[in-house]
Scaffold this motif. Structure first.
Motif, mmCIF file in Angstrom:
data_model
loop_
_atom_site.group_PDB
_atom_site.id
_atom_site.type_symbol
_atom_site.label_atom_id
_atom_site.label_comp_id
_atom_site.label_asym_id
_atom_site.label_seq_id
_atom_site.Cartn_x
_atom_site.Cartn_y
_atom_site.Cartn_z
ATOM 1 N N TYR A 17 35.387 -2.870 56.599
ATOM 2 C CA TYR A 17 34.727 -1.964 55.649
ATOM 3 C C TYR A 17 35.108 -2.276 54.201
ATOM 4 O O TYR A 17 34.662 -1.593 53.285
ATOM 5 C CB TYR A 17 35.104 -0.508 55.955
ATOM 6 C CG TYR A 17 34.854 -0.113 57.384
ATOM 7 C CD1 TYR A 17 33.550 0.031 57.859
ATOM 8 C CD2 TYR A 17 35.911 0.083 58.269
ATOM 9 C CE1 TYR A 17 33.313 0.371 59.187
ATOM 10 C CE2 TYR A 17 35.680 0.419 59.588
ATOM 11 C CZ TYR A 17 34.381 0.563 60.046
ATOM 12 O OH TYR A 17 34.151 0.895 61.355
ATOM 13 N N SER A 18 35.969 -3.262 54.024
ATOM 14 C CA SER A 18 36.504 -3.555 52.691
ATOM 15 C C SER A 18 35.468 -4.225 51.790
ATOM 16 O O SER A 18 34.631 -5.007 52.249
ATOM 17 C CB SER A 18 37.709 -4.491 52.860
ATOM 18 O OG SER A 18 38.009 -5.151 51.662
ATOM 19 N N HIS A 19 35.555 -3.926 50.528
ATOM 20 C CA HIS A 19 34.783 -4.659 49.512
ATOM 21 C C HIS A 19 35.736 -5.496 48.667
ATOM 22 O O HIS A 19 35.579 -6.706 48.570
ATOM 23 C CB HIS A 19 33.995 -3.682 48.628
ATOM 24 C CG HIS A 19 32.931 -2.967 49.371
ATOM 25 N ND1 HIS A 19 31.654 -3.465 49.498
ATOM 26 C CD2 HIS A 19 32.944 -1.805 50.054
ATOM 27 C CE1 HIS A 19 30.924 -2.625 50.227
ATOM 28 N NE2 HIS A 19 31.678 -1.613 50.570
ATOM 29 N N ALA A 20 36.728 -4.822 48.073
ATOM 30 C CA ALA A 20 37.599 -5.518 47.121
ATOM 31 C C ALA A 20 38.446 -6.594 47.813
ATOM 32 O O ALA A 20 38.414 -7.780 47.426
ATOM 33 C CB ALA A 20 38.498 -4.506 46.414
ATOM 34 N N ASN A 21 39.191 -6.181 48.820
ATOM 35 C CA ASN A 21 40.070 -7.158 49.475
ATOM 36 C C ASN A 21 39.292 -8.241 50.208
ATOM 37 O O ASN A 21 39.718 -9.390 50.259
ATOM 38 C CB ASN A 21 41.049 -6.440 50.413
ATOM 39 C CG ASN A 21 42.166 -5.785 49.636
ATOM 40 O OD1 ASN A 21 43.120 -6.432 49.246
ATOM 41 N ND2 ASN A 21 42.010 -4.493 49.357
ATOM 42 N N TRP A 71 48.460 5.581 50.801
ATOM 43 C CA TRP A 71 49.477 6.628 50.644
ATOM 44 C C TRP A 71 50.670 6.115 49.835
ATOM 45 O O TRP A 71 51.804 6.211 50.252
ATOM 46 C CB TRP A 71 49.872 7.230 51.997
ATOM 47 C CG TRP A 71 48.736 8.028 52.557
ATOM 48 C CD1 TRP A 71 48.008 7.772 53.676
ATOM 49 C CD2 TRP A 71 48.157 9.211 51.985
ATOM 50 N NE1 TRP A 71 47.004 8.701 53.829
ATOM 51 C CE2 TRP A 71 47.073 9.604 52.806
ATOM 52 C CE3 TRP A 71 48.425 9.978 50.836
ATOM 53 C CZ2 TRP A 71 46.273 10.713 52.516
ATOM 54 C CZ3 TRP A 71 47.630 11.076 50.555
ATOM 55 C CH2 TRP A 71 46.570 11.440 51.400
ATOM 56 N N TYR A 72 50.349 5.534 48.677
ATOM 57 C CA TYR A 72 51.366 5.113 47.700
ATOM 58 C C TYR A 72 52.304 4.055 48.262
ATOM 59 O O TYR A 72 53.439 3.906 47.797
ATOM 60 C CB TYR A 72 52.166 6.340 47.180
ATOM 61 C CG TYR A 72 51.220 7.439 46.800
ATOM 62 C CD1 TYR A 72 50.408 7.297 45.679
ATOM 63 C CD2 TYR A 72 51.057 8.572 47.603
ATOM 64 C CE1 TYR A 72 49.468 8.262 45.351
ATOM 65 C CE2 TYR A 72 50.122 9.539 47.283
ATOM 66 C CZ TYR A 72 49.329 9.381 46.166
ATOM 67 O OH TYR A 72 48.396 10.325 45.846
ATOM 68 N N SER A 73 51.842 3.307 49.226
ATOM 69 C CA SER A 73 52.709 2.352 49.898
ATOM 70 C C SER A 73 51.846 1.228 50.474
ATOM 71 O O SER A 73 50.668 1.101 50.144
ATOM 72 C CB SER A 73 53.481 3.098 50.998
ATOM 73 O OG SER A 73 54.391 2.251 51.628
HETATM 74 C C1 LIG Z 1 44.605 5.731 54.398
HETATM 75 C C2 LIG Z 1 44.271 5.496 52.963
HETATM 76 C C3 LIG Z 1 45.228 5.801 52.004
HETATM 77 C C4 LIG Z 1 44.955 5.549 50.653
HETATM 78 N N1 LIG Z 1 45.919 5.848 49.723
HETATM 79 C C5 LIG Z 1 45.680 5.571 48.420
HETATM 80 C C6 LIG Z 1 46.686 5.821 47.440
HETATM 81 O O1 LIG Z 1 47.806 6.264 47.737
HETATM 82 N N2 LIG Z 1 46.403 5.552 46.137
HETATM 83 C C7 LIG Z 1 45.199 5.030 45.747
HETATM 84 O O2 LIG Z 1 45.023 4.793 44.548
HETATM 85 N N3 LIG Z 1 44.231 4.740 46.673
HETATM 86 C C8 LIG Z 1 44.454 5.013 47.967
HETATM 87 N N4 LIG Z 1 43.506 4.725 48.922
HETATM 88 C C9 LIG Z 1 42.276 4.038 48.502
HETATM 89 C C10 LIG Z 1 42.378 2.528 48.794
HETATM 90 O O3 LIG Z 1 43.415 1.934 48.039
HETATM 91 C C11 LIG Z 1 41.040 1.881 48.508
HETATM 92 O O4 LIG Z 1 40.165 2.348 49.519
HETATM 93 C C12 LIG Z 1 41.117 0.367 48.528
HETATM 94 O O5 LIG Z 1 41.870 -0.093 47.426
HETATM 95 C C13 LIG Z 1 39.724 -0.227 48.433
HETATM 96 O O6 LIG Z 1 39.815 -1.608 48.705
HETATM 97 P P1 LIG Z 1 38.878 -2.293 49.793
HETATM 98 O O7 LIG Z 1 37.470 -2.274 49.217
HETATM 99 O O8 LIG Z 1 39.407 -3.654 49.977
HETATM 100 O O9 LIG Z 1 38.973 -1.466 51.050
HETATM 101 C C14 LIG Z 1 43.717 4.998 50.257
HETATM 102 C C15 LIG Z 1 42.765 4.709 51.253
HETATM 103 C C16 LIG Z 1 43.034 4.947 52.573
HETATM 104 C C17 LIG Z 1 41.989 4.620 53.607
#
Ligand SMILES: Cc1cc2nc3c(=O)[nH]c(=O)nc-3n(C[C@H](O)[C@H](O)[C@H](O)COP(=O)(O)O)c2cc1C
Length: 203
Positions: A17-21, A71-73
Motif C-alpha cells: 500500500y506504500s507510495h513513498a517507500n 508510532w514514533y519508532s
Molecule cells: C501503524 C502506523 C503508525 C504510524 N505512526 C506515525 C507516527 O508516529 N508519526 C508519523 O508522522 N506518521 C506515522 N504514521 C504514518 C506513516 O509514517 C506514513 O503512513 C508513511 O510515512 C507513508 O509512507 P508510505 O507511502 O511508504 O507508506 C503511521 C502509520 C501507521 C500505519
C-alpha cells in the motif's frame, strides 16, 4: 575509485500500500553495487538469522535503515533485528567491536509535517527526540550517526510531487554514499537532511 560498502535494510509492513517507500525502493534497486535487504520479504515471520545478519554487518561500512515512522519508532521487525543481532561481544561490550567505525543512518518517512515535530507542534517533540534510542544504540556500538534523510508530510507528498523529489534524492544519496562523495561530517550538526540539501561533494 574506492567504493564504500552500503547495506540498506528496508522494513515496511504495508509495502503493497506504500507510495513513498515504494518509490524509494524502486530507485534503490537501480543503484549498482549496494546491498538491499527487504527484511520483511526475507523474514516474513520475523525469524531473523542472527549469524547471517552479523556477517552482513561485518561486510559493510554503512548500515542504512529505511522505514516509515510507526508510532514514533521503527516497524517492529527492526526492533527485533536490534534485539537479536546486536549481541554483547559482537556489537558492544569490551570484546564487542565488530561495528566500530561503521556508520548507522536512517531514511524515514513521516506523515506528520515538519512543524508538528517541535515543542509547540502537535507531536510536542522534535523528530530527533524520538530517534534517540537508535542514536544511542549507534553510540554504544561505536558507530557514527549522521543526520537522517527524512520525508515529512509523506501522505500529502502523494499529491504534491514530493515523493518523486524525495525518491530521486534517495538515489543521489545512496550513490554518493557508495562513491564516498557523501559528506557525512557536514550533517553531524543537522537534525535531518532532505532531497534539497544533500551535502554531496562535487555536486
Ligand atoms: C501503524 C502506523 C503508525 C504510524 N505512526 C506515525 C507516527 O508516529 N508519526 C508519523 O508522522 N506518521 C506515522 N504514521 C504514518 C506513516 O509514517 C506514513 O503512513 C508513511 O510515512 C507513508 O509512507 P508510505 O507511502 O511508504 O507508506 C503511521 C502509520 C501507521 C500505519
Amino acid at each position: 575509485m574506492i567504493l564504500a560498502k552500503l547495506l540498506v535494510y528496508y522494513a515496511h509492513p504495508g509495502h503493497k500500500y506504500s507510495h513513498a517507500n515504494k518509490a524509494m525502493v524502486e530507485v534503490a534497486k537501480t543503484v549498482d553495487d549496494i546491498t538491499f535487504v527487504d527484511l520483511l520479504a526475507e523474514y516474513p515471520r520475523h525469524t531473523i538469522n542472527v549469524e547471517k545478519e552479523q556477517e552482513r554487518l561485518r561486510e559493510h561500512d554503512v548500515i542504512l535503515f529505511q522505514f516509515p515512522l510507526f508510532w514514533y519508532s521503527t516497524p517492529s521487525i527492526i526492533k527485533e533485528w536490534q534485539d537479536l543481532v546486536l549481541e554483547h561481544g559482537f556489537a558492544y561490550g569490551s570484546e564487542g567491536t565488530a561495528l566500530t567505525g561503521k556508520t548507522m543512518m536512517l531514511a524515514i518517512t513521516a506523515a506528520g509535517p515538519v512543524e508538528a515535530y517541535t515543542t509547540e507542534g502537535y507531536q510536542h517533540f522534535p523528530l530527533r527526540t524520538f530517534l534517540t534510542p537508535l542514536e544511542q544504540t549507534a553510540n554504544l556500538c561505536h558507530m557514527t550517526f549522521p543526520a537522517p534523510y527524512v520525508l515529512h508530510s509523506s501522505l500529502k507528498a502523494q499529491s504534491d510531487g514530493g515523493i518523486a523529489d524525495h525518491a530521486a534524492g534517495y538515489g543521489r544519496l545512496l550513490s554518493a554514499i557508495r562513491d564516498n562523495t557523501y559528506d557525512f561530517a557536514a550533517t553531524m550538526d543537522k537534525d535531518i537532511v532532505t532531497h534539497a540539501d544533500l551535502p554531496i561533494k562535487g555536486a
